[in-house]
Scaffold this active site. Structure first.
Site, PDB file in Angstrom:
ATOM      1  N   LYS A   1      -1.059 -19.870 -16.623  1.00  0.00           N
ATOM      2  CA  LYS A   1      -1.785 -18.629 -16.432  1.00  0.00           C
ATOM      3  C   LYS A   1      -2.553 -18.262 -17.690  1.00  0.00           C
ATOM      4  CE  LYS A   1      -0.804 -13.806 -15.919  1.00  0.00           C
ATOM      5  NZ  LYS A   1       0.166 -12.774 -15.899  1.00  0.00           N
TER       6      LYS A   1
ATOM      7  N   LYS B   1       2.043 -18.955 -20.353  1.00  0.00           N
ATOM      8  CA  LYS B   1       1.255 -17.743 -20.162  1.00  0.00           C
ATOM      9  C   LYS B   1       0.561 -17.444 -21.478  1.00  0.00           C
ATOM     10  CE  LYS B   1       1.640 -12.921 -18.922  1.00  0.00           C
ATOM     11  NZ  LYS B   1       2.551 -11.885 -18.427  1.00  0.00           N
TER      12      LYS B   1
END
Ligand code: PBG
Length: 320
Positions: free
Chosen positions: A246, A193
């Site tokens: 992400k 992330k």
């Protein structure tokens, strides 16, 4: 090597049925997850409908609409009644996500209920962990993340998805889930992330903008791909059942690299900023939303994602 005029790649592009025969990547609703925000008060969002908030009364109606259209999985995010230093709303048994799970679980036995496991929506300062002396303390945050994950499993979550980026959280959550009898509950780890500018609309919707500093002390540097692969590898070693990259579109190379390096199911999160950019351009008349969205999602699959978390999931039944 034969070449033109023997080779003509346009032969299989001539008609739609010919193109369909050789299409390499397909989108199926089965592999999409719709993010949903549950909050004490509903909040419509005309401009970004994927970022609306539902209260506990409205949520089942929205889920009913999605499920009857064919959506198979949703991921829940919560905005609590109150925020504090210990993110109490994240892990208490009566938290908003726990309540939402107890409402949805019996009504939608077939629907896959995923939950985002993080503290940022619940802490008064908006960071993803416990702050000690102005810094997010990794090991102290783990205990609260573990409690959050177990409470979600107890309330009926099918899959827990930690998104906090603390070191060691997958191992800690796995151990606790097993201790509490949830050895069959999978962990979908947000392994890679990034500290991204593309989370802007989400932070509005989830009310989780950090009150000071930023998330670069725990989220990944956008410049790094090898480090992302180390994160994935460590999470898998700690017991992650699936890994996630992400954001998605600016990180297609990371998705591809993870696809080639690991056999585990791979998810990608098509984040709020990716969605908002297309929405805004479509509203200005600069591009067609459906075409741009389907092309974006196809690109994410082509890069190697198995499943995609996307705010466009709610539109896919009509589009596919
Ligand atoms: C953290 C979390 C975030 C998103 C999902 N989980 C925000 C952040 O890290 O700031 C972003 C999702 C999006 O932008 O769509 N709990």
């Amino acid at each position: 090597m034969s070449s033109f005029p023997v080779t003509r790649l346009r032969r299989f592009r001539r008609t739609a049925p010919l193109r369909d025969l050789v299409r390499e990547t397909r989108l199926s609703l089965d592999q999409f997850v719709m993010p949903l925000f549950v909050a004490p008060e509903a909040l419509a969002n005309e401009e970004l409908p994927g970022m609306a908030r539902f209260d506990l009364h409205g949520l089942p109606h929205e889920v009913e609409r999605l499920a009857s259209a064919g959506v198979r999985a949703v991921m829940l995010f919560g905005v609590p009644w109150e925020k504090d230093e210990d993110a109490t709303g994240a892990w208490q048994d009566t938290g908003i996500v726990q309540n939402a799970l107890r409402t949805l679980r019996p009504r939608f036995p077939e629907l896959v209920l995923l939950t985002d496991v993080c503290l940022c929506e619940y802490t008064s300062h908006g960071h993803c962990g416990v702050v000690v002396d102005g810094e997010v303390d990794n090991d102290r945050s783990l205990e609260l993340l573990v409690r959050t994950a177990v409470s979600h499993a107890e309330a009926g979550a099918d899959v827990v998805a930690p998104s906090d980026m603390m070191d060691g959280r997958v191992a800690a959550i796995r151990e606790a889930l097993d201790d509490y009898g949830f050895e069959t509950t999978p962990i979908l780890s947000y392994s890679a992330k990034y500290a991204s500018a593309f989370y802007g609309p989400f932070r509005e919707a989830a009310d989780s903008t950090p009150a000071f500093g930023d998330r670069r002390g725990y989220q990944l540097d956008p410049a790094n791909v090898r480090e992302a692969l180390r994160e994935c590898k460590i999470d898998l070693a700690e017991g992650a059942d699936a890994i996630m990259i992400k954001p998605a579109l600016p990180y297609l190379d990371v998705i591809r690299a993870a696809r080639e390096a690991f056999q585990a199911p791979l998810a990608a999160y098509n984040v709020s900023g990716e969605y908002a950019m297309v929405k805004a351009a479509a509203r200005a008349g600069w591009l067609d939303e459906r075409d741009a969205a389907l092309e974006s999602l196809t690109a994410i699959k082509r890069a190697g994602a198995d499943l995609i978390v996307s705010y466009w999931t709610r539109d896919l039944p009509a589009w596919l």
